[in-house]
Design a protein around this motif. Structure first.
Motif: not given
Length: 196
Positions: A139-146
């Motif tokens: 989930l942290i990776r997804r937030w960073l991706y956004v």
């Protein structure tokens, strides 16, 4: 064309956008055009997953090798678009910013792959062995991706030669579109296994 091919076409078109951006970086094309292609690529990225889940391939005993690797192909197409955009920023806008974005995104990707998945040489696979930590990392990776997408769109937009009023108007439009996509896909930022 059958509806169940739509997701594959969108993923392929996202790859085409990435290749176009790479070509733009080699020929120092204006950010106005790179922004347009990147935005179109992100739209394809946003809709290919939902299309794949909505329109399933028929159970007709035909082998479709690309569907067996659909998840990996989707990740690689996202990676290709992000990498070529960083290369464009590095060569056409700001070398240091492009290098920093590329190194940062690559580092985060390697760390997440190593910790969360069955990735050699460590094969920690925290999504199975330590689900809470594995889910948190994904989930942290997804937030960073956004965050990286927002940064890339903003950087490309404000690097254009458009008048200030045009940049502001396009920023407002992109923010509205981004907010809509954010709300539609919020579950992807709060759950690892999602329908979208």
């Amino acid at each position: 064309m059958k509806k169940y091919h739509l997701a594959d076409v969108c993923t392929a078109l996202e790859c085409v956008c990435a290749i176009i951006i790479l070509g733009m970086s080699l020929h120092n094309i204006k950010p106005e055009y790179a922004l347009s292609v990147f935005f179109v690529g992100q739209i394809f990225d946003a809709i290919d997953g939902p299309l794949a889940r909505r329109y399933h391939y028929p159970n007709d005993n035909q082998r479709r090798w690309w569907r067996e690797y659909a998840g990996l192909i989707d990740q690689l197409s996202d990676l290709l678009l992000g990498t070529t955009t960083c290369i464009y920023v590095m060569t056409c806008i700001n070398h240091d910013v492009g290098v920093s974005a590329l190194v940062g995104a690559t580092s985060v990707g390697i760390i997440v792959q190593t910790l969360a998945y069955d990735f050699p040489p460590f094969r920690l696979n925290w999504l199975k062995t330590r689900p809470e930590l594995g889910n948190l990392i994904v989930l942290i990776r997804r937030w960073l991706y956004v965050g990286l997408i927002v940064f890339a769109v903003g950087l490309l937009l404000w690097s254009t030669r458009w008048p200030f009023a045009a940049k502001t108007t396009v920023t407002i439009i992109f923010c509205a579109i981004g907010l809509f996509l954010f709300v539609c896909k919020l579950n992807r930022l709060t759950e690892v296994k999602t329908k979208l």
